[in-house]
Design a protein around this motif. Structure first.
Motif, PDB file in Angstrom:
ATOM      1  N   VAL B 295       0.832  -1.200   0.000  1.00 43.79           N
ATOM      2  CA  VAL B 295       0.000   0.000   0.000  1.00 43.79           C
ATOM      3  C   VAL B 295       0.869   1.253   0.000  1.00 43.79           C
ATOM      4  CG1 VAL B 295      -1.686   1.302   1.302  1.00 43.79           C
ATOM      5  CG2 VAL B 295      -1.909  -1.149   1.108  1.00 43.79           C
ATOM      6  N   LEU B 402      -0.167   4.699  11.060  1.00 43.55           N
ATOM      7  CA  LEU B 402      -0.574   6.086  10.801  1.00 43.55           C
ATOM      8  C   LEU B 402      -0.339   6.443   9.332  1.00 43.55           C
ATOM      9  CD1 LEU B 402       0.671   7.944  13.987  1.00 43.55           C
ATOM     10  CD2 LEU B 402      -1.673   7.660  13.216  1.00 43.55           C
ATOM     11  N   LEU B 404      -0.381   4.372   6.882  1.00 40.52           N
ATOM     12  CA  LEU B 404      -1.398   3.645   6.114  1.00 40.52           C
ATOM     13  C   LEU B 404      -2.693   4.458   6.059  1.00 40.52           C
ATOM     14  CD1 LEU B 404      -0.888   0.862   4.921  1.00 40.52           C
ATOM     15  CD2 LEU B 404      -2.107  -0.134   6.830  1.00 40.52           C
ATOM     16  N   ILE B 405      -3.130   4.935   7.236  1.00 36.16           N
ATOM     17  CA  ILE B 405      -4.366   5.722   7.287  1.00 36.16           C
ATOM     18  C   ILE B 405      -4.169   7.026   6.530  1.00 36.16           C
ATOM     19  CG2 ILE B 405      -6.019   6.850   8.815  1.00 36.16           C
ATOM     20  CD1 ILE B 405      -5.118   4.842  10.979  1.00 36.16           C
ATOM     21  N   MET B 408      -4.242   6.617   2.813  1.00 36.13           N
ATOM     22  CA  MET B 408      -5.581   6.404   2.276  1.00 36.13           C
ATOM     23  C   MET B 408      -6.381   7.696   2.262  1.00 36.13           C
ATOM     24  SD  MET B 408      -6.079   3.485   1.111  1.00 36.13           S
ATOM     25  CE  MET B 408      -4.392   3.422   0.571  1.00 36.13           C
ATOM     26  N   LEU B 409      -6.147   8.561   3.266  1.00 33.41           N
ATOM     27  CA  LEU B 409      -6.916   9.803   3.324  1.00 33.41           C
ATOM     28  C   LEU B 409      -6.389  10.818   2.320  1.00 33.41           C
ATOM     29  CD1 LEU B 409      -7.391  10.275   7.168  1.00 33.41           C
ATOM     30  CD2 LEU B 409      -8.979   9.354   5.517  1.00 33.41           C
ATOM     31  N   PRO B 412      -4.936   8.175  -1.941  1.00 36.01           N
ATOM     32  CA  PRO B 412      -5.541   6.844  -1.891  1.00 36.01           C
ATOM     33  C   PRO B 412      -4.899   5.844  -2.843  1.00 36.01           C
ATOM     34  CG  PRO B 412      -7.180   8.534  -2.281  1.00 36.01           C
ATOM     35  CD  PRO B 412      -5.866   9.207  -2.342  1.00 36.01           C
TER      36      PRO B 412
END
Lengths: 333, 440
Positions: B295, B402, B404-405, B408-409, B412
């Protein structure tokens, strides 16, 4: 016979906990259509919050001997409130900005949140330095909030079946919470709003339903149920593992399997699935334990419990992908 | 989708010379492996060689998972399960094979000794087994919607872990092996909860380098092939892909089986790096680590995923010891400056390799910046806690989650998106030899 009934008692107690956790999975899936991977970590947080709160209360009120009766409910409410707040924060910060994003992104975010909760949970927080309080990398033991009493003892010849106070309290609290949820979802205006959002978000918004608020409330409700399950679980099994331990993850997974088997998105299905999965797990072990151990001359039966659950998941996905009570979803372009 | 458009403009190879040239990457992989083994190995020394070996295996795992999670947009979180299947198969073949053939599992010295070929055979067998299991797991799950694959693969990894835990005790002597009967082989003697030890450490830089390069080439060629476009199109829009005649289920299952096989291969090599093979290797924590590589590197970008795998494997090692910090900085700074300067010079002369060089340089400098910030934080923590052994790498999972989140925010598509690193450094005007060159 006695063994069978004893295992049945355990299966019903654990099944009601699975059902409580599965409700959170299924409610979030019903509304947002994604697997909230962080849900099992909220459950763990509930258990650890219960541990922290009870240890703190016992030491601050210098309770010695058997704790008073008000302590258990107080700790339960504390755990539910803390986890509700955490659930609210997670939804607002991590999931709400992704409402229009592809599902894969939300899934990855959920995994990120799950990893974050697991790893932050292993830090040493200076809550009460004198007590070496929680969220460490070391396993802890839940203080006994209930006397380890047998409520009912039945004898079958030489063997006895013991229904413990803990089992009864777990089942009664879980069923109370489930009934409360049933009333909330099917008998109140808020519940109608939840069902409307789950059915069609855009139309619900057109009808004047505050979608964001309803989603937040759903999340908080799910998190609170998970917290209650976590606390009740730690009363039955007082040995608390560190937050990232496989035991927790497997519990969360089984609860998720329960939600899928019952029909994800369906509140009553989650309850059905929870009891069903626990029955399969414990009965599978009961039936196979001795046979397998004789064949292989090892004690492999306890660990194989998890394998039965996933076998059931795969069978259900193959035969009836929508679960037992689920309704088929039509794909729209 | 810029790079896809680029490659559509490529003409397929024709003629004998072109056809021979089309096979050149395999030779390149061999060359890379030889250079890594005989040049890089002695330069790095034993410690960093071991780190490089682990990094190469991480690259194999990440690039293979990228085929499922990046290309097809499915979501598998049981990759470590497949790696463990290959790992334990490779370990068992290599260890028990050595016991049966040579009476002992001590490492044979030398280059390309028979034991190494046993390792390759065992790893390939592990890859085949993992592929078979991938077919069994993937077939039911992939017919359903994407989320179910996530849960089924997670369950698969945990089942593998549980089954490994209840496997029989390891047989340590050649005589035990000879006198063993059904009772010793069912359940198979894979060490149970204690883990499988004593596998000879044949996974040299040559073999991991070779296989990592091969995995990258396979992934690259798939990405820019007709089936690869089918995979990428199903990720972008399943319904549109189906309307274009893409058989979704078939392509998804193929991608999944291939990824499982490559993971099994990587696991087989991993078993030969001197680690104790534990059942835990199959668990979800390992799988999540591989997902983080994919990711953060960019879902679909091979070079991005390779960089993420190398960077995130090396960074904790760098943070462990200040001395290693300086060595690593020197290396990164040298590579970064040389490649950037070289790339700019190549761009002057209009070479088509310029974006690659500039990309490499910029990445090295970027990693240098990350290492600097991380070691600064490390030093700060050491002075704050007064503990000279304090290591911020212990908290890396918090930063990773963190990131990763945050990724995505904010971004993405992953840090690189589907594009390769060098695509970001392409010029606006058409580069020579590449009609219509990408405007990035």
């Amino acid at each position: 016979m006695a063994d069978f009934l004893q295992i049945l008692v355990t299966a019903v107690a654990v099944g009601s906990l699975y059902a409580l956790i599965a409700l959170g999975y299924t409610m979030v899936y019903g509304i947002l259509k994604f697997i909230n991977f962080a849900h099992s970590d909220v459950f763990v947080l509930g258990a650890w919050t219960g541990f922290t709160a009870s240890t703190l209360l016992i030491s601050r009120f210098s309770i010695s001997g058997p704790p008073p009766l008000w302590l258990g409910p107080l700790v339960l409410v504390t755990a539910m409130v803390v986890c509700g707040l955490v659930g609210f924060t997670i939804e607002r910060l991590a999931y709400k900005p992704l409402r229009k994003a592809p599902r894969l992104n939300v899934l990855i975010t959920a995994i990120g949140v799950s990893l974050l909760l697991q790893n932050v949970g292993q830090l040493q927080f200076p809550i009460a330095p004198d007590l070496a309080l929680p969220f460490g990398a070391s396993p802890k033991r839940m203080p006994e909030l209930l006397p380890d009493a047998a409520l009912l003892t039945m004898s079958f010849g030489d063997n006895q079946v013991v229904i413990g106070l803990v089992d009864v309290i777990i089942v009664v609290s879980a069923i109370t919470l489930m009934l409360a949820l049933e009333v909330l979802v099917y008998r109140t205006r808020l519940g109608a709003a939840m069902r409307a959002v789950s059915f069609n978000t855009d139309n619900a918004a057109l009808m004047g339903i505050p979608v964001d608020r309803v989603i937040s409330i759903t999340f908080v409700t799910g998190a609170m149920l998970a917290a209650a399950a976590g606390f009740l679980y730690s009363m039955k099994y007082p040995g608390l593992n560190q937050p990232a331990h496989e035991v927790w993850v497997l519990l969360g997974l089984k609860a998720f399997v329960a939600a899928v088997v019952g029909g994800i998105g369906n509140v009553r299905g989650a309850v059905l699935g929870g009891f069903l999965i626990a029955l399969i797990e414990f009965m599978g072990q009961f039936v196979w334990a001795r046979t397998l151990d004789q064949w292989f001359s090892t004690s492999m039966a306890p660990t194989l419990r998890d394998v039965y659950v996933f076998a059931v998941l795969i069978i259900v996905l193959l035969v009836k992908p929508t679960g037992l009570l689920g309704t088929p979803i039509r794909e729209k372009v | 989708m810029q790079s896809l458009a680029d490659n559509l403009a490529h003409q397929p190879a024709r003629g004998v010379r072109d056809r021979v040239l089309a096979q050149a990457p395999w030779g390149v992989a061999l060359l890379v492996a030889l250079v890594v083994h005989f040049v890089l190995g002695p330069v790095l020394g034993p410690y960093w060689s071991q780190v490089a070996t682990q990094a190469a295996i991480a690259v194999m795992l990440a690039v293979s998972l990228n085929i499922v999670n990046g290309y097809t947009g499915q979501f598998s979180i049981g990759h470590a399960g497949f790696a463990a299947v290959g790992g334990f198969t490779g370990a068992a073949v290599s260890y028990y094979g050595a016991l049966a053939l040579w009476g002992g599992a001590t490492k044979q010295e030398g280059f390309l000794v028979p034991g190494e070929w046993l390792m390759v055979g065992g790893s390939l067998l592990g890859a085949v087994l993992a592929a078979g299991l991938g077919y069994i797991v993937g077939l039911p799950a992939l017919r359903l919607r994407g989320d179910y694959l996530a849960i089924v693969t997670l369950g698969f990894g945990e089942i593998v872990r549980v089954l490994l835990q209840i496997s029989g005790p390891q047989l340590f002597e050649a005589d035990d092996l000879r006198s063993s009967g059904f009772k010793q082989w069912f359940p198979p003697p894979l060490g149970g909860a204690q883990g499988f030890t004593g596998v000879p450490t044949y996974a040299s830089l040559f073999w991991v380098g070779l296989f990592a390069a091969l995995v990258c080439i396979v992934a690259y060629r798939i990405k820019f092939s007709s089936p690869g476009r089918a995979l990428l199109s199903s990720r972008e829009d399943e319904i549109a892909a189906r309307a274009m005649g893409v058989n979704l289920a078939r392509y998804k299952v193929r991608a999944f089986v291939l990824a499982a096989a490559l993971a099994g291969l990587a696991g087989g090599l991993y078993a030969h790096t001197g680690v104790v093979m534990q059942p835990r290797e199959a668990g979800f924590i390992k799988s999540f680590e591989i997902i983080i590589f994919v990711v953060l590197g960019g879902l679909g970008s091979i070079s991005g995923v390779v960089l993420a795998a190398i960077g995130l494997t090396v960074l904790p090692e760098i943070l462990r010891d200040p001395q290693r910090l300086i060595e690593a900085w020197g290396l990164l700074a040298a590579v970064g400056v040389l490649a950037t300067v070289g790339g700019v010079a190549m761009r002057r002369s209009g070479s088509r390799w310029a974006p690659l060089a500039v990309g490499l340089g910029a990445t090295a400098l970027g990693l240098l910046a990350v290492a600097l910030v991380a070691s600064g934080a490390n030093a700060l923590m050491r002075s704050a806690t007064g503990d000279p052994q304090a290591n911020i790498g212990k908290y890396r999972m918090i930063f990773y989650s963190l990131m990763l989140i945050g990724a995505m925010l904010l971004r993405p598509q992953g840090l690189m998106g589907v594009r390769e690193v060098w695509d970001h450094f392409r010029r606006a005007r058409p580069a020579p030899g590449r009609p219509g060159g990408a405007a990035t």
